[in-house]
Design a protein around this motif. Sequence first.
Motif, PDB file in Angstrom:
ATOM      1  N   ASN A  88       0.813  -1.193  -0.024  1.00  0.00           N
ATOM      2  CA  ASN A  88       0.072  -0.122  -0.127  1.00  0.00           C
ATOM      3  C   ASN A  88       0.809   1.277  -0.115  1.00  0.00           C
ATOM      4  O   ASN A  88       0.694   2.240  -0.640  1.00  0.00           O
ATOM      5  N   LEU A  89       1.882   1.194   0.972  1.00  0.00           N
ATOM      6  CA  LEU A  89       2.694   2.296   0.935  1.00  0.00           C
ATOM      7  C   LEU A  89       3.520   2.555  -0.463  1.00  0.00           C
ATOM      8  O   LEU A  89       3.798   3.649  -0.957  1.00  0.00           O
ATOM      9  N   SER A 100       2.569   1.560  -3.467  1.00  0.00           N
ATOM     10  CA  SER A 100       1.588   2.060  -4.369  1.00  0.00           C
ATOM     11  C   SER A 100       1.337   3.617  -4.235  1.00  0.00           C
ATOM     12  O   SER A 100       1.136   4.225  -5.344  1.00  0.00           O
ATOM     13  N   LYS A 101       1.242   3.920  -3.133  1.00  0.00           N
ATOM     14  CA  LYS A 101       0.845   5.480  -3.129  1.00  0.00           C
ATOM     15  C   LYS A 101       2.052   6.359  -3.414  1.00  0.00           C
ATOM     16  O   LYS A 101       1.955   7.329  -4.041  1.00  0.00           O
ATOM     17  N   HIS A 132       1.917   8.478  -7.637  1.00  0.00           N
ATOM     18  CA  HIS A 132       2.340   9.886  -7.865  1.00  0.00           C
ATOM     19  C   HIS A 132       3.147  10.069  -8.977  1.00  0.00           C
ATOM     20  O   HIS A 132       3.588  11.360  -9.263  1.00  0.00           O
ATOM     21  N   ILE A 139       2.489  10.789   2.575  1.00  0.00           N
ATOM     22  CA  ILE A 139       1.750   9.849   1.531  1.00  0.00           C
ATOM     23  C   ILE A 139       0.351   9.558   1.951  1.00  0.00           C
ATOM     24  O   ILE A 139      -0.473   8.867   1.074  1.00  0.00           O
ATOM     25  N   MET A 158      -0.694   8.085   4.648  1.00  0.00           N
ATOM     26  CA  MET A 158      -0.777   6.760   5.366  1.00  0.00           C
ATOM     27  C   MET A 158      -1.114   7.021   6.937  1.00  0.00           C
ATOM     28  O   MET A 158      -0.563   8.109   7.600  1.00  0.00           O
TER      29      MET A 158
END
Length: 128
Positions: free
Chosen positions: A6-7, A9-10, A14, A75, A77
């Motif tokens: 998840n981190l 992909s964030k 971008h 980001i 999270m």
Amino acid sequence: MGLFNNLMSKIFGHAAPTVASAAGTQTAGTAASTPAAAAGSTPVVDVAAVLNELAAKNPEKLDWKRSIVDLMKLIGMDSSLAARKELAVDLHYTGDQSDSASMNIWLHKEVLKKLSENGGKVPQELLG
């Protein structure tokens, strides 16, 4: 590696990927339209450029280069202790999770290392 993915992909979401050519230079563009991509080169995301751009737009002064908490906040999270402990489990941290300072230092280095291993261009001084 759910939380790490998840981190990643964030951050990677971008960026407009660059492609490393055989000569070691990078060209902007999509993987499908560059000759280097046709030759099998890997798309590279400039992690520092993405995070610096996000930091410049953020009203908080976040030190993503030194702090896992700030990197996660930057980001978008959850950077709570519980979230960091979950990330530590995700990345196979073997230290004492009660020692949050040591865990945070390890997490920051490990996240940058894993980003680098997964197509991120991370400055060498942040990988040491």
